[in-house]
Design a protein around this motif. Structure first.
Motif, PDB file in Angstrom:
ATOM      1  N   ASP A  39      82.250   8.437  12.541  1.00 49.40           N
ATOM      2  CA  ASP A  39      82.894   7.708  13.637  1.00 49.40           C
ATOM      3  C   ASP A  39      83.809   8.630  14.450  1.00 49.40           C
ATOM      4  OD1 ASP A  39      81.581   5.447  12.749  1.00 49.40           O
ATOM      5  OD2 ASP A  39      83.398   4.393  12.108  1.00 49.40           O
ATOM      6  N   ALA A  42      82.511  10.608  17.424  1.00 47.26           N
ATOM      7  CA  ALA A  42      82.385   9.950  18.729  1.00 47.26           C
ATOM      8  C   ALA A  42      83.331  10.576  19.751  1.00 47.26           C
ATOM      9  CB  ALA A  42      82.667   8.454  18.591  1.00 47.26           C
ATOM     10  N   LEU A  43      84.387  11.230  19.265  1.00 45.33           N
ATOM     11  CA  LEU A  43      85.340  11.868  20.170  1.00 45.33           C
ATOM     12  C   LEU A  43      84.713  12.985  20.994  1.00 45.33           C
ATOM     13  CD1 LEU A  43      88.459  12.009  17.828  1.00 45.33           C
ATOM     14  CD2 LEU A  43      88.110  10.513  19.820  1.00 45.33           C
ATOM     15  N   ASN A  45      82.157  12.629  22.713  1.00 48.54           N
ATOM     16  CA  ASN A  45      81.598  11.996  23.912  1.00 48.54           C
ATOM     17  C   ASN A  45      82.480  10.892  24.480  1.00 48.54           C
ATOM     18  OD1 ASN A  45      79.072  13.465  23.707  1.00 48.54           O
ATOM     19  ND2 ASN A  45      78.682  12.182  21.915  1.00 48.54           N
ATOM     20  N   TYR A  46      83.668  10.727  23.928  1.00 54.25           N
ATOM     21  CA  TYR A  46      84.512   9.585  24.268  1.00 54.25           C
ATOM     22  C   TYR A  46      85.974  10.007  24.151  1.00 54.25           C
ATOM     23  CZ  TYR A  46      87.031   5.224  23.239  1.00 54.25           C
ATOM     24  OH  TYR A  46      87.941   4.196  23.227  1.00 54.25           O
ATOM     25  N   THR A  47      86.806   9.563  25.080  1.00 56.24           N
ATOM     26  CA  THR A  47      88.235   9.828  24.996  1.00 56.24           C
ATOM     27  C   THR A  47      88.935   8.565  24.519  1.00 56.24           C
ATOM     28  OG1 THR A  47      88.111  11.429  26.790  1.00 56.24           O
ATOM     29  CG2 THR A  47      90.281  10.544  26.269  1.00 56.24           C
ATOM     30  N   ALA A  48      89.521   8.640  23.333  1.00 52.94           N
ATOM     31  CA  ALA A  48      90.242   7.494  22.783  1.00 52.94           C
ATOM     32  C   ALA A  48      91.528   7.281  23.574  1.00 52.94           C
ATOM     33  CB  ALA A  48      90.556   7.739  21.307  1.00 52.94           C
ATOM     34  N   HIS A  58      96.447  10.714  20.629  1.00 57.19           N
ATOM     35  CA  HIS A  58      95.498   9.624  20.863  1.00 57.19           C
ATOM     36  C   HIS A  58      95.159   8.982  19.522  1.00 57.19           C
ATOM     37  CE1 HIS A  58      94.406  10.764  25.062  1.00 57.19           C
ATOM     38  NE2 HIS A  58      94.928  11.910  24.636  1.00 57.19           N
ATOM     39  N   LEU A  60      92.148   6.692  17.457  1.00 65.04           N
ATOM     40  CA  LEU A  60      90.785   6.168  17.393  1.00 65.04           C
ATOM     41  C   LEU A  60      90.662   5.271  16.170  1.00 65.04           C
ATOM     42  CD1 LEU A  60      87.819   6.329  18.482  1.00 65.04           C
ATOM     43  CD2 LEU A  60      87.479   8.164  16.811  1.00 65.04           C
TER      44      LEU A  60
END
Length: 100
Positions: A39, A42-43, A45-48, A58, A60
């Motif tokens: 999980d 995912a960082l 491709n994604y900015t928490a 940040h 997540l």
């Protein structure tokens, strides 16, 4: 970007592993660590969202809401630095617990 686990986060993962090993078995412990790490990836491709209580950090939510991964983004080195991993129901994280 790449993900780097800081020493404190590595110790957090070892503590989580040990806990699940005690209440379940090694297979359960390894499954939880794998889920948290998966999980966390995912960082890439994604900015928490920013963690509202500590500037520059940040947060997540991972493992179906069971854990929180606190991290900072180091753009200069193209690294996402994981600084802390913990169960989500614990007391609110503060700057003192996240910044060492």
């Amino acid at each position: 970007m790449r993900i780097k686990y800081e020493d404190e986060a590595k110790l957090d993962l070892l503590g989580i592993r040990d806990y699940y090993r005690d209440v379940g078995e090694n297979q359960l412990a390894m499954r939880m660590i794998k889920l948290i790490r998966s999980d966390t990836n995912a960082l890439l491709n994604y900015t928490a969202p920013p963690y509202e209580l500590v500037q520059g950090i940040h947060r997540l939510v991972v493992a179906k809401g069971a854990f929180l991964v606190f991290h900072r983004i180091n753009d200069a080195q193209s690294v996402i630095e994981i600084v802390h991993v913990r169960r989500s129901e614990r007391v609110t994280a503060s700057e003192k617990t996240l910044i060492k």
